[in-house]
Scaffold this active site. Structure first.
Site, PDB file in Angstrom:
ATOM      1  N   ASP A  52      80.042  74.733  14.793  1.00 30.12           N
ATOM      2  CA  ASP A  52      78.725  74.307  15.223  1.00 30.12           C
ATOM      3  C   ASP A  52      77.833  74.448  14.012  1.00 30.12           C
ATOM      4  OD1 ASP A  52      76.938  73.186  17.033  1.00 30.12           O
ATOM      5  OD2 ASP A  52      76.169  75.121  17.649  1.00 30.12           O
TER       6      ASP A  52
ATOM      7  N   GLY B 227      73.494  62.739   9.936  1.00 31.44           N
ATOM      8  CA  GLY B 227      72.593  63.745  10.485  1.00 31.44           C
ATOM      9  C   GLY B 227      71.273  63.810   9.737  1.00 31.44           C
TER      10      GLY B 227
END
Length: 191
Positions: A69, A149
């Protein structure tokens, strides 16, 4: 060669990680093992979310695996978006997520931020964690077309270009994921 499942279907992440670990390890994506489930990410920390991914794969498939993550933490936003980086705007639309970050920051002179990655590895009935982070600054507008991102708005300290302006090889040497994956690879080589 050791085969590991990387709990992702993000082709960019898979390529980045495979480049770092090299040919000694064969990485498989979720798609490669036929996993099309939406693996829960309900933790409030990167560690919890990474562990949820490996726990899920171990319970359903029984394979050696790792999950990560990652996220962007911005000092002036009380470390937001953090674990909600991928869905900060309420969707997974990164353009909207970037817009929201830039809107919330406005003209705040404190642009300090960091990218963090936590990896959870399940191997031989044991769980291991590896972390990487890189400090930097948020720029006022998007720059560059590479990466993914928040890369177009993040300039790592000591550099004058965003992650999205860097060649993949350069980014892969210094990124938060590269640091965490480097620790993972070193561990696997000595395991």
């Amino acid at each position: 060669m050791l085969e590991l499942v990387f709990a992702t279907n993000n082709a960019h992440k898979l390529e980045e990680v495979q480049a770092i670990v090299g040919s000694r390890f064969v990485l498989q994506s979720l798609d490669d093992i036929g996993c099309h489930d939406d693996i829960p990410e309900t933790g409030v920390t990167f560690e919890e979310n990474a562990k949820q991914k490996t726990d899920y794969l171990v319970s359903k498939y029984g394979l050696y695996c790792f999950g990560d993550d990652s996220g962007l933490e911005i000092t002036a936003l009380d470390n937001e978006p953090g674990v909600y980086s991928a869905r900060y705007s309420g969707s997974r639309d990164m353009e909207r997520n970037i817009d929201l970050v830039l809107e919330k920051l406005g003209d705040n002179p404190n642009r300090a931020a960091r990218f963090r990655t936590v990896i959870s590895l399940f191997l031989n009935e044991q769980q291991f964690f590896f972390e990487g982070s890189i400090e930097g600054q948020i720029v006022g507008s998007r720059k560059g077309t590479k990466g993914f991102g928040y890369d177009p708005i993040f300039v790592p300290n000591g550099y004058d270009k965003t992650f999205a302006e860097m060649a993949a090889e350069e980014k892969n040497r210094i990124s938060h994921r590269a640091i965490a994956v480097g620790k993972l690879a070193d561990f696997l080589k000595s395991y």
